[in-house]
Design an enzyme around this catalytic site. Structure first.
Site, mmCIF file in Angstrom:
data_model
loop_
_atom_site.group_PDB
_atom_site.id
_atom_site.type_symbol
_atom_site.label_atom_id
_atom_site.label_comp_id
_atom_site.label_asym_id
_atom_site.label_seq_id
_atom_site.Cartn_x
_atom_site.Cartn_y
_atom_site.Cartn_z
ATOM 1 C CG HIS A 1 -2.056 1.318 1.431
ATOM 2 N ND1 HIS A 1 -3.243 1.069 0.988
ATOM 3 C CD2 HIS A 1 -1.761 2.583 1.589
ATOM 4 C CE1 HIS A 1 -3.551 2.201 1.137
ATOM 5 N NE2 HIS A 1 -2.849 3.010 1.404
ATOM 6 C CD GLU A 2 1.295 3.632 3.465
ATOM 7 O OE1 GLU A 2 1.890 4.812 3.025
ATOM 8 O OE2 GLU A 2 0.288 3.581 4.061
ATOM 9 C CG HIS B 1 0.406 6.156 -0.841
ATOM 10 N ND1 HIS B 1 -0.682 6.833 -1.383
ATOM 11 C CD2 HIS B 1 -0.379 5.688 0.105
ATOM 12 C CE1 HIS B 1 -1.780 6.559 -0.988
ATOM 13 N NE2 HIS B 1 -1.575 6.018 0.054
ATOM 14 C CD GLU C 1 -5.748 5.450 -0.037
ATOM 15 O OE1 GLU C 1 -4.700 6.397 0.125
ATOM 16 O OE2 GLU C 1 -5.565 4.680 0.555
HETATM 17 ZN ZN ZN Z 1 -3.106 5.136 1.589
#
Ligand code: ZN
Length: 492
Positions: A259-260, A263, A289
């Protein structure tokens, strides 16, 4: 002509440097800082942020933007447009209101914490009332064309409107609620394997390997541990990820890093020419996101991904995974079960948690819902959407920190990210027909290259809605995401 532009860029670069320095201090606070330094650090960060704010809101800078507006093209025009948006908002907000908000937030955070611990909503209610009231006054000061909510949304999702989101969410809800009910009635998947004991060092190393494989550049970034995972950027050439490792819950580190990492790849992929400027940022929180959702869910919870990685995972954790087949593991990481807690929700039910919050925020801001009636409204909607009632307010209306921080308009960006990720992924599949085979072979450079060219490189120079339309041919819609969910969970 070039001279005012040079001066503007110089002034903005100094603002950016101050913000980057504050980011470094905040990152350190969450990773390495000794607890005793908390008060000193708060002063340091606040001084830097205040200086950045002062530099950004000078009359001189506003005059530069006025002088350049409408006289530039391309990225320079985008820089002026984004800067105008940034400073207009800040300059329209009365300083007294900003101070009032900061004070209310610091009291509300404390009240929220103890209300949650004691499961006592009335302790938080007066603070929430005050924050709703302040947000209404902020919206009125900033101004808006449609709904009051637009003024708050603008800060996180520039160019989006509450009306557009409400329409997309309504269509989504109509199709999603029956799917969730259908899945809740089906035999439940046993995800118990994920809570076996997984060596924490091996978890860390596995996550680092995956980050390297998907293209995160460790020469221009790093990953560290923190209590709450986040990504922060000091420069396009210095992007920091954090994750947490839980011996008894494999998905924490595994999907947290993906997830990170999503980003982080976005931040590392921004055109280097934008560094030290307001364009060196994701175009919106929703688009940001979409990148984390894409890597965490669409890729990271897909079968091709695990056809490549499961043998490696099994080799890293021979004990707990000895008796677990690829199929069983795939089902476990994709188990669907309605829960009252948003952060524990699976990818199917997650958007319903967001819609509920969006609708309640809208209702509080337009005055149709009073704060006193909020817990009941929360529980009723939870039951209508997810088929469950929270056991208490601590696990219901009090579960999120966001409102205590005075942040209204932030929640929908999570769902926007989910929807956008599916829209983007469908476009990527058309552009890269053998994408699944590439992923199955552990090759991500085709996918990352596409994202760099079409999304990351643009930074904040193109608004999210326009970028989405340019790349996918349509505005925000829930159709692609619903089709993805139906294919993966209903028609399997
Ligand atoms: Zn996020």
């Amino acid at each position: 002509m070039s001279e005012p532009l040079t001066v503007l860029k110089y002034r903005l670069a100094r603002v950016r440097d101050l913000e980057a320095a504050a980011n470094v201090l905040e990152w350190d606070q969450e990773t390495y800082m000794p607890d005793g330094a908390a008060e000193a650090r708060a002063h340091q960060v606040s001084t830097l942020r205040q200086l950045a704010h002062e530099y950004l809101t000078t009359d001189e800078l506003a005059a530069l933007v006025d002088a350049l507006d409408g006289r530039l093209e391309g990225d320079d025009a985008a820089l002026v447009r984004v800067t105008r948006r940034l400073i207009d908002r800040k300059r329209r907000l009365p300083a007294a209101l900003v101070v009032e908000l900061a004070g209310a937030v610091s009291r509300a955070k404390q009240a929220w914490k103890s209300a949650r611990e004691r499961n006592d909503f009335p302790v938080f209610a007066p603070h929430l009332k005050q924050l709703v009231d302040i947000n209404i006054r902020i919206a009125e000061a900033v101004g808006y064309a449609g709904h009051r909510y637009d003024a708050l949304l603008e800060e996180y999702e520039p160019g989006a409107t509450a009306a557009e989101i409400a329409t997309v969410f309504a269509a989504l809800r109509e199709r999603l609620v029956p799917i969730v009910k259908h899945l809740a009635d089906a035999p439940q998947v046993d995800a118990g394997v994920l809570t076996r004991a997984f060596d924490t060092q091996a978890q860390w190393e596995f996550g680092m390997m995956v980050l390297r494989d998907i293209g995160f550049d460790f020469n221009r970034g790093r990953q560290d541990l923190s209590a709450h995972p986040f990504t922060t950027t000091f420069a396009i050439t210095d992007v920091r990820l954090t994750t947490r490792v839980n011996e008894r819950f494999l998905p924490s580190a595994l999907f947290g890093s993906l997830h990170e990492g999503g980003h982080g790849l976005y931040e590392q992929g921004i055109d280097l020419a934008f560094d030290r400027s307001p364009l060196a940022d994701g175009t919106s929180l929703g688009m940001h996101e979409s990148q984390s959702c894409l890597w965490e869910n669409l890729i990271g919870r897909s079968r091709p991904f695990w056809e490549h990685y499961y043998p490696k995972l099994k080799a890293a954790f021979p004990g707990p995974l000895a008796d677990i087949s690829l199929d069983a593991f795939y089902r476990a990481i994709n188990a669907v079960a309605p829960t009252p807690i948003r952060v524990e929700a699976d990818e199917v039910t997650y958007n319903l948690h967001i819609m509920l919050r969006f609708e309640l925020e809208m209702a509080m801001l337009d005055g149709s819902l009073s704060v006193d009636d909020l817990p009941g409204a929360w529980n009723d909607r939870m039951e209508a959407y997810l088929g469950i009632r929270p056991p208490n307010d601590a696990d219901g209306v009090l579960q999120d920190i966001h409102w205590s921080l005075g942040a209204f308009g932030y929640f929908p960006t999570y769902a926007l990210g989910n929807l956008m990720s599916a829209q983007l992924y469908d476009a990527i599949r058309i552009a890269i027909p053998d994408l699944d085979d590439q992923i199955r072979a552990g090759r991500f450079e085709g996918l990352l290259g596409w994202l760099r060219t079409h999304i990351h490189g643009h930074g904040k120079a193109v608004d999210a809605g326009d970028l989405l339309e340019r790349v996918t041919g349509s505005r925000l819609t829930s159709d692609n995401w619903i089709a993805y969910i139906e294919k993966k969970y209903v028609k399997r």
